[in-house]
Design a protein around this motif. Structure first.
Motif, PDB file in Angstrom:
ATOM      1  N   LEU A   1      11.799  21.217   7.435  1.00 29.43           N
ATOM      2  CA  LEU A   1      11.325  21.532   6.086  1.00 29.43           C
ATOM      3  C   LEU A   1      11.058  23.023   5.911  1.00 29.43           C
ATOM      4  N   LEU A   2      10.454  23.661   6.897  1.00 32.09           N
ATOM      5  CA  LEU A   2      10.184  25.097   6.819  1.00 32.09           C
ATOM      6  C   LEU A   2      11.486  25.891   6.788  1.00 32.09           C
ATOM      7  N   ALA A   3      12.490  25.442   7.526  1.00 26.34           N
ATOM      8  CA  ALA A   3      13.779  26.150   7.581  1.00 26.34           C
ATOM      9  C   ALA A   3      14.474  26.165   6.215  1.00 26.34           C
ATOM     10  N   GLY A   4      14.227  25.166   5.379  1.00 27.18           N
ATOM     11  CA  GLY A   4      14.876  25.098   4.072  1.00 27.18           C
ATOM     12  C   GLY A   4      14.099  25.737   2.938  1.00 27.18           C
ATOM     13  N   TYR A   5      12.924  26.297   3.228  1.00 26.89           N
ATOM     14  CA  TYR A   5      12.055  26.819   2.173  1.00 26.89           C
ATOM     15  C   TYR A   5      12.720  27.919   1.347  1.00 26.89           C
ATOM     16  N   GLN A   6      13.327  28.903   1.969  1.00 24.65           N
ATOM     17  CA  GLN A   6      13.915  30.018   1.208  1.00 24.65           C
ATOM     18  C   GLN A   6      15.030  29.544   0.281  1.00 24.65           C
ATOM     19  N   ASP A   7      15.830  28.576   0.723  1.00 24.68           N
ATOM     20  CA  ASP A   7      16.874  28.025  -0.150  1.00 24.68           C
ATOM     21  C   ASP A   7      16.270  27.318  -1.355  1.00 24.68           C
TER      22      ASP A   7
ATOM     23  N   ALA B   1       0.867  -1.175   0.000  1.00 22.15           N
ATOM     24  CA  ALA B   1       0.000   0.000   0.000  1.00 22.15           C
ATOM     25  C   ALA B   1       0.903   1.223   0.000  1.00 22.15           C
ATOM     26  N   MET B   2       0.422   2.304  -0.588  1.00 22.10           N
ATOM     27  CA  MET B   2       1.119   3.588  -0.543  1.00 22.10           C
ATOM     28  C   MET B   2       0.384   4.479   0.452  1.00 22.10           C
ATOM     29  N   ILE B   3       1.118   5.024   1.385  1.00 21.87           N
ATOM     30  CA  ILE B   3       0.555   5.979   2.331  1.00 21.87           C
ATOM     31  C   ILE B   3       1.120   7.341   1.942  1.00 21.87           C
ATOM     32  N   VAL B   4       0.272   8.186   1.370  1.00 20.38           N
ATOM     33  CA  VAL B   4       0.695   9.491   0.877  1.00 20.38           C
ATOM     34  C   VAL B   4       0.468  10.512   1.976  1.00 20.38           C
ATOM     35  N   ARG B   5       1.547  11.159   2.397  1.00 23.02           N
ATOM     36  CA  ARG B   5       1.470  12.209   3.408  1.00 23.02           C
ATOM     37  C   ARG B   5       1.980  13.501   2.800  1.00 23.02           C
ATOM     38  N   ALA B   6       1.189  14.551   2.925  1.00 23.74           N
ATOM     39  CA  ALA B   6       1.568  15.853   2.367  1.00 23.74           C
ATOM     40  C   ALA B   6       1.330  16.921   3.414  1.00 23.74           C
ATOM     41  N   VAL B   7       2.197  17.951   3.387  1.00 24.40           N
ATOM     42  CA  VAL B   7       2.068  19.066   4.312  1.00 24.40           C
ATOM     43  C   VAL B   7       2.638  20.314   3.637  1.00 24.40           C
TER      44      VAL B   7
ATOM     45  N   ILE C   1       3.328  27.628  10.920  1.00 27.18           N
ATOM     46  CA  ILE C   1       3.874  27.286  12.227  1.00 27.18           C
ATOM     47  C   ILE C   1       4.180  25.792  12.218  1.00 27.18           C
ATOM     48  N   ALA C   2       5.448  25.442  12.444  1.00 25.48           N
ATOM     49  CA  ALA C   2       5.856  24.037  12.471  1.00 25.48           C
ATOM     50  C   ALA C   2       5.177  23.324  13.632  1.00 25.48           C
ATOM     51  N   ASP C   3       4.860  22.048  13.403  1.00 23.65           N
ATOM     52  CA  ASP C   3       4.195  21.281  14.451  1.00 23.65           C
ATOM     53  C   ASP C   3       5.021  20.097  14.947  1.00 23.65           C
ATOM     54  N   ASN C   4       6.187  19.854  14.342  1.00 22.92           N
ATOM     55  CA  ASN C   4       7.075  18.786  14.811  1.00 22.92           C
ATOM     56  C   ASN C   4       8.471  19.034  14.233  1.00 22.92           C
ATOM     57  N   ASP C   5       9.418  18.176  14.578  1.00 20.77           N
ATOM     58  CA  ASP C   5      10.798  18.358  14.111  1.00 20.77           C
ATOM     59  C   ASP C   5      10.912  18.276  12.588  1.00 20.77           C
ATOM     60  N   GLU C   6      10.135  17.391  11.961  1.00 20.24           N
ATOM     61  CA  GLU C   6      10.188  17.255  10.509  1.00 20.24           C
ATOM     62  C   GLU C   6       9.748  18.544   9.822  1.00 20.24           C
TER      63      GLU C   6
ATOM     64  N   PHE D   1       5.345  19.544   0.680  1.00 20.67           N
ATOM     65  CA  PHE D   1       6.250  18.393   0.740  1.00 20.67           C
ATOM     66  C   PHE D   1       5.407  17.132   0.789  1.00 20.67           C
ATOM     67  N   VAL D   2       5.795  16.147  -0.019  1.00 15.98           N
ATOM     68  CA  VAL D   2       5.095  14.864  -0.022  1.00 15.98           C
ATOM     69  C   VAL D   2       6.080  13.747   0.280  1.00 15.98           C
ATOM     70  N   LYS D   3       5.649  12.898   1.189  1.00 10.30           N
ATOM     71  CA  LYS D   3       6.395  11.690   1.539  1.00 10.30           C
ATOM     72  C   LYS D   3       5.432  10.529   1.328  1.00 10.30           C
ATOM     73  N   VAL D   4       5.869   9.539   0.546  1.00 10.57           N
ATOM     74  CA  VAL D   4       5.029   8.373   0.319  1.00 10.57           C
ATOM     75  C   VAL D   4       5.689   7.175   0.983  1.00 10.57           C
ATOM     76  N   LEU D   5       4.986   6.639   1.956  1.00  9.71           N
ATOM     77  CA  LEU D   5       5.453   5.444   2.644  1.00  9.71           C
ATOM     78  C   LEU D   5       4.866   4.222   1.954  1.00  9.71           C
ATOM     79  N   GLY D   6       5.639   3.166   1.913  1.00  8.31           N
ATOM     80  CA  GLY D   6       5.119   1.883   1.461  1.00  8.31           C
ATOM     81  C   GLY D   6       4.821   1.038   2.682  1.00  8.31           C
ATOM     82  N   GLU D   7       3.819   0.216   2.560  1.00 11.48           N
ATOM     83  CA  GLU D   7       3.519  -0.747   3.627  1.00 11.48           C
ATOM     84  C   GLU D   7       3.329  -2.110   2.984  1.00 11.48           C
ATOM     85  N   HIS D   8       4.180  -3.067   3.394  1.00 16.76           N
ATOM     86  CA  HIS D   8       4.016  -4.444   2.934  1.00 16.76           C
ATOM     87  C   HIS D   8       2.796  -4.989   3.679  1.00 16.76           C
ATOM     88  N   LEU D   9       1.721  -5.212   2.954  1.00 12.55           N
ATOM     89  CA  LEU D   9       0.459  -5.571   3.602  1.00 12.55           C
ATOM     90  C   LEU D   9       0.501  -6.936   4.280  1.00 12.55           C
TER      91      LEU D   9
END
Length: 166
Positions: free
Chosen positions: A138-144, A73-79, A129-134, A91-99
């Motif tokens: 990601l927000l810190a690198g936006y201007q670059d 399965a693909m777990i699509v996470r975007a923020v 406003i960031a809500d976690n370390d990730e 930013f999109v991170k797609v996790l795979g899950e071996h069902l």
């Protein structure tokens, strides 16, 4: 006046099962299918800050990290990770899950930029406003990333000026 939104309020997560019709000749998920899914899902996160019609302007920093197979399965996470006057970076991170085992892996990452068409349009929010370390990272690198995109856009304009239809 600054109007802020917490990254959590933009976050989306969807799950898609890999089916036979999604596979390429190698028996893995066809990349085009993944890109289509990522664009559609990421647009939901972008709409949460734009509250306006958006168009996809760019997809960059694309990394196919690990293939997806049948029985995954693909777990699509975007923020949302960046805001311009009329642009939204997601930013999109797609996790795979071996069902069969429940094991998860990072299979894909990228950034998408959406733009509100029309010179008079703006976004509903102008601060994240960031809500976690990730998201803090990601927000810190936006201007670059934004500066890199400006450089690439100029290079692409130069390339297009030298292309012909012959």
């Amino acid at each position: 006046m600054t109007t802020a939104i917490n990254c959590q309020q933009t976050r989306i997560e969807t799950t898609h099962r890999i089916l036979n019709g999604d596979l390429n000749e190698h028996g893995t998920l066809f990349g085009g299918r993944l890109l289509e899914t990522v664009d559609a899902e990421a647009s939901v996160a972008a709409m949460r800050v734009a509250r306006a019609t958006l168009v996809t302007a760019a997809m960059d920093h694309v990394q196919f990290v690990k293939p997806f197979h049948l029985q995954d399965a693909m777990i699509v996470r975007a923020v949302v990770t960046g805001l311009g006057h009329r642009s939204v970076e997601v930013f999109v991170k797609v996790l795979g899950e071996h069902l069969m085992t429940g094991e998860r892996f990072v299979g894909f990452t990228c950034f998408l930029t959406y733009v509100v068409p029309g010179a008079e349009s703006g976004l509903a929010y102008d601060e994240l406003i960031a809500d976690n370390d990730e998201t803090k990272y990601l927000l810190a690198g936006y201007q670059d990333r934004r500066a890199q995109r400006a450089t690439v856009r100029q290079q692409e304009r130069d390339l297009l000026a030298h292309l012909s239809c012959e």
